[in-house]
Motif scaffolding. Structure first.
Motif, PDB file in Angstrom:
ATOM      1  N   PHE A   6      59.321 -64.605  42.109  1.00  6.37           N
ATOM      2  CA  PHE A   6      59.233 -65.161  40.756  1.00  6.37           C
ATOM      3  C   PHE A   6      59.319 -66.675  40.812  1.00  6.37           C
ATOM      4  O   PHE A   6      60.253 -67.234  41.383  1.00  6.37           O
ATOM      5  CB  PHE A   6      60.358 -64.615  39.876  1.00  6.37           C
ATOM      6  N   LEU A   7      58.332 -67.324  40.214  1.00  7.08           N
ATOM      7  CA  LEU A   7      58.331 -68.782  40.111  1.00  7.08           C
ATOM      8  C   LEU A   7      58.559 -69.178  38.659  1.00  7.08           C
ATOM      9  O   LEU A   7      57.771 -68.826  37.777  1.00  7.08           O
ATOM     10  CB  LEU A   7      56.992 -69.371  40.586  1.00  7.08           C
ATOM     11  N   ASP A   8      59.638 -69.902  38.413  1.00 10.31           N
ATOM     12  CA  ASP A   8      59.853 -70.480  37.089  1.00 10.31           C
ATOM     13  C   ASP A   8      58.696 -71.433  36.788  1.00 10.31           C
ATOM     14  O   ASP A   8      58.014 -71.918  37.684  1.00 10.31           O
ATOM     15  CB  ASP A   8      61.192 -71.233  37.077  1.00 10.31           C
ATOM     16  N   GLN A   9      58.464 -71.731  35.521  1.00  6.99           N
ATOM     17  CA  GLN A   9      57.329 -72.561  35.134  1.00  6.99           C
ATOM     18  C   GLN A   9      57.393 -73.961  35.738  1.00  6.99           C
ATOM     19  O   GLN A   9      56.378 -74.655  35.812  1.00  6.99           O
ATOM     20  CB  GLN A   9      57.229 -72.666  33.611  1.00  6.99           C
ATOM     21  N   ARG A  10      58.569 -74.386  36.188  1.00  4.81           N
ATOM     22  CA  ARG A  10      58.671 -75.716  36.785  1.00  4.81           C
ATOM     23  C   ARG A  10      58.905 -75.654  38.294  1.00  4.81           C
ATOM     24  O   ARG A  10      59.364 -76.622  38.894  1.00  4.81           O
ATOM     25  CB  ARG A  10      59.782 -76.508  36.111  1.00  4.81           C
ATOM     26  N   THR A  11      58.585 -74.517  38.871  1.00  9.77           N
ATOM     27  CA  THR A  11      58.753 -74.352  40.308  1.00  9.77           C
ATOM     28  C   THR A  11      57.388 -74.220  40.976  1.00  9.77           C
ATOM     29  O   THR A  11      56.510 -73.540  40.458  1.00  9.77           O
ATOM     30  CB  THR A  11      59.583 -73.095  40.632  1.00  9.77           C
ATOM     31  N   ARG A  12      57.213 -74.868  42.101  1.00 11.68           N
ATOM     32  CA  ARG A  12      55.983 -74.726  42.866  1.00 11.68           C
ATOM     33  C   ARG A  12      56.311 -74.174  44.247  1.00 11.68           C
ATOM     34  O   ARG A  12      57.373 -74.442  44.807  1.00 11.68           O
ATOM     35  CB  ARG A  12      55.237 -76.057  43.005  1.00 11.68           C
ATOM     36  N   LEU A  13      55.405 -73.394  44.782  1.00  8.75           N
ATOM     37  CA  LEU A  13      55.509 -72.868  46.142  1.00  8.75           C
ATOM     38  C   LEU A  13      54.381 -73.452  46.966  1.00  8.75           C
ATOM     39  O   LEU A  13      53.203 -73.355  46.598  1.00  8.75           O
ATOM     40  CB  LEU A  13      55.410 -71.332  46.134  1.00  8.75           C
ATOM     41  N   VAL A  14      54.747 -74.070  48.089  1.00  3.54           N
ATOM     42  CA  VAL A  14      53.769 -74.652  49.009  1.00  3.54           C
ATOM     43  C   VAL A  14      53.895 -73.923  50.348  1.00  3.54           C
ATOM     44  O   VAL A  14      54.980 -73.857  50.913  1.00  3.54           O
ATOM     45  CB  VAL A  14      54.014 -76.164  49.226  1.00  3.54           C
ATOM     46  N   GLU A  48      46.124 -74.967  43.937  1.00  9.01           N
ATOM     47  CA  GLU A  48      45.645 -76.155  44.644  1.00  9.01           C
ATOM     48  C   GLU A  48      45.460 -75.808  46.113  1.00  9.01           C
ATOM     49  O   GLU A  48      46.267 -75.113  46.713  1.00  9.01           O
ATOM     50  CB  GLU A  48      46.651 -77.310  44.502  1.00  9.01           C
ATOM     51  N   ARG A  49      44.359 -76.261  46.681  1.00  4.59           N
ATOM     52  CA  ARG A  49      44.101 -76.114  48.113  1.00  4.59           C
ATOM     53  C   ARG A  49      44.150 -77.482  48.760  1.00  4.59           C
ATOM     54  O   ARG A  49      43.554 -78.437  48.253  1.00  4.59           O
ATOM     55  CB  ARG A  49      42.730 -75.472  48.360  1.00  4.59           C
ATOM     56  N   ARG A  50      44.845 -77.551  49.888  1.00  9.96           N
ATOM     57  CA  ARG A  50      44.945 -78.794  50.631  1.00  9.96           C
ATOM     58  C   ARG A  50      44.528 -78.543  52.068  1.00  9.96           C
ATOM     59  O   ARG A  50      44.378 -77.395  52.488  1.00  9.96           O
ATOM     60  CB  ARG A  50      46.377 -79.350  50.597  1.00  9.96           C
ATOM     61  N   VAL A  77      48.973 -74.214  47.355  1.00 10.25           N
ATOM     62  CA  VAL A  77      50.041 -74.479  46.394  1.00 10.25           C
ATOM     63  C   VAL A  77      49.880 -73.574  45.181  1.00 10.25           C
ATOM     64  O   VAL A  77      48.772 -73.429  44.651  1.00 10.25           O
ATOM     65  CB  VAL A  77      50.023 -75.957  45.931  1.00 10.25           C
ATOM     66  N   TRP A  78      50.992 -72.964  44.780  1.00  8.03           N
ATOM     67  CA  TRP A  78      51.037 -72.217  43.513  1.00  8.03           C
ATOM     68  C   TRP A  78      52.099 -72.845  42.626  1.00  8.03           C
ATOM     69  O   TRP A  78      53.187 -73.190  43.092  1.00  8.03           O
ATOM     70  CB  TRP A  78      51.384 -70.752  43.740  1.00  8.03           C
ATOM     71  N   THR A 125      50.794 -69.448  37.658  1.00  8.89           N
ATOM     72  CA  THR A 125      50.637 -68.266  38.501  1.00  8.89           C
ATOM     73  C   THR A 125      51.849 -67.362  38.431  1.00  8.89           C
ATOM     74  O   THR A 125      52.988 -67.834  38.451  1.00  8.89           O
ATOM     75  CB  THR A 125      50.417 -68.680  39.972  1.00  8.89           C
ATOM     76  N   SER A 126      51.596 -66.050  38.384  1.00  5.59           N
ATOM     77  CA  SER A 126      52.643 -65.039  38.522  1.00  5.59           C
ATOM     78  C   SER A 126      52.222 -64.106  39.654  1.00  5.59           C
ATOM     79  O   SER A 126      51.096 -63.612  39.675  1.00  5.59           O
ATOM     80  CB  SER A 126      52.823 -64.239  37.227  1.00  5.59           C
TER      81      SER A 126
END
Length: 353
Positions: A160-168, A186-188, A193-194, A199-200
């Motif tokens: 679970f990602l809170d709306q202000r959390t990003r996963l890289v 995002e693609r790097r 990055v999500w 994203t859920s």
């Protein structure tokens, strides 16, 4: 197999000076939010997972707070002092909970896992000025190794990602992305990055399939599937003087939903500098070229820590890229107090004139 809801637990509590953790509070998504008042508020959380070729990963859990008023700055300075004086007050509880998370993932995936090398630090980053609490640790066998293929994500399925959390999730340059689900926000070069605001994750997600760069990226493997998993509770907490919570910001010049100033092109098109010279979009640049471009945009001189922030790279990854650029003669470096400062080499400066 019973599915367990995956949660990022961000406690909001003022913790006694002795460092006791208010661990009895339920996860925020079950109890409706924070239940205690606290003095330092978090604008965003970044989960940066750097996967190694052997399947292990270095995790960096970062809590970002905008230091935009005197009270917040003073509170962060106090917290920073406490962390420097006794980091174990903060890292021990975090380590305990993450070891429990890793054990749950080990049971679910059937892979032997362990967590080690826990650390915590508090620092300021600019521009603009943020206070950042960074927890790091090593997660052994985080990814599944299938021959030459790395399958990443089964250990945190349904995270679970809170709306202000990003996963890289980032990987070595010797590997290339073969498959990913869901589509990243995002693609790097060497990372996806999500953002929780966009994203859920559902069952089987996130899933990142990596293959050696020379092997091509046409297919994810024999069946394209990832291992089934019992979801694990990812409990990200810091013991000590204060835990962190989110706050809403409206209007004015504010960070984006992930806590950073969004300076990326919105359409991915090439941009032109002040002299009218066309520059390619970031996704067409190598990591080294992106760093050189960033240094130029900052006037030819930056702190190395600014590169870490700008690209969401780990310090180890940034140091390697910077080291390569210095060996190639593209960058020069010097110490300014405790900071490592980088500048374009004289040869590079002359080539721009």
């Amino acid at each position: 197999m019973t599915t367990v809801v995956v949660a990022v637990l961000l406690l909001s509590a003022v913790v006694p000076a002795a460092g006791a953790l208010a661990s009895s509070s339920p996860p925020a998504q079950f109890d409706g939010g924070a239940v205690h008042q606290q003095s330092v508020e978090t604008d965003s959380v970044r989960l940066i997972v750097s996967v190694d070729e052997n399947g292990s990963a270095t995790w960096s859990v970062q809590y970002w707070t905008r230091l935009d008023d005197e009270n917040t700055s003073d509170a962060f300075e106090s917290l920073q002092s406490d962390i420097r004086s006794n980091p174990s007050n903060f890292s021990d509880s975090f380590a305990s909970r993450m070891r429990s998370t890793v054990t749950a993932a080990e049971n679910a995936t059937g892979r032997e896992m362990s967590a080690s090398d826990f650390s915590v630090r508090a620092e300021t980053r600019t521009p603009p000025e943020y206070g950042v609490i960074v927890y790091t640790f090593q997660w052994e066998n985080f990814a599944a190794v299938d021959g030459d293929t790395l399958r990443v994500g089964d250990a945190i399925e349904g995270l679970f990602l809170d709306q202000r959390t990003r996963l890289v999730i980032e990987w070595p340059s010797s590997y290339a992305l073969a498959d990913v689900a869901p589509d990243p926000d995002e693609r790097r070069d060497g990372a996806v990055v999500w953002r929780g605001s966009e994203t859920s994750f559902v069952s089987g997600e996130p899933s990142v399939v990596l293959q050696p760069a020379s092997a091509g990226t046409d297919s994810p493997g024999a069946d394209g599937s990832i291992l089934p998993l019992v979801g694990v509770g990812l409990l990200l907490v810091g013991a000590g003087v204060v835990a962190w919570r989110y706050r809403d910001r409206f209007g004015g010049s504010t960070p984006d939903s992930t806590g950073g100033e969004d300076t990326s092109d919105t359409d991915g098109a090439a941009t032109a500098d002040a002299g009218g010279t066309s520059t390619p979009p970031d996704d067409l640049l190598s990591n080294e070229e992106r760093v050189i471009q960033f240094v130029r945009e900052q006037g030819g001189r930056v702190k190395q820590q600014e590169i870490v922030e700008a690209f969401d790279w780990t310090e180890a990854r940034t140091s390697q890229i910077v080291r390569d650029l210095r060996e190639q003669g593209d960058l020069e470096g010097f110490r300014l107090g405790r900071e490592n400062v980088l500048k374009l080499s004289e040869t590079d400066d002359e080539s721009e004139d």
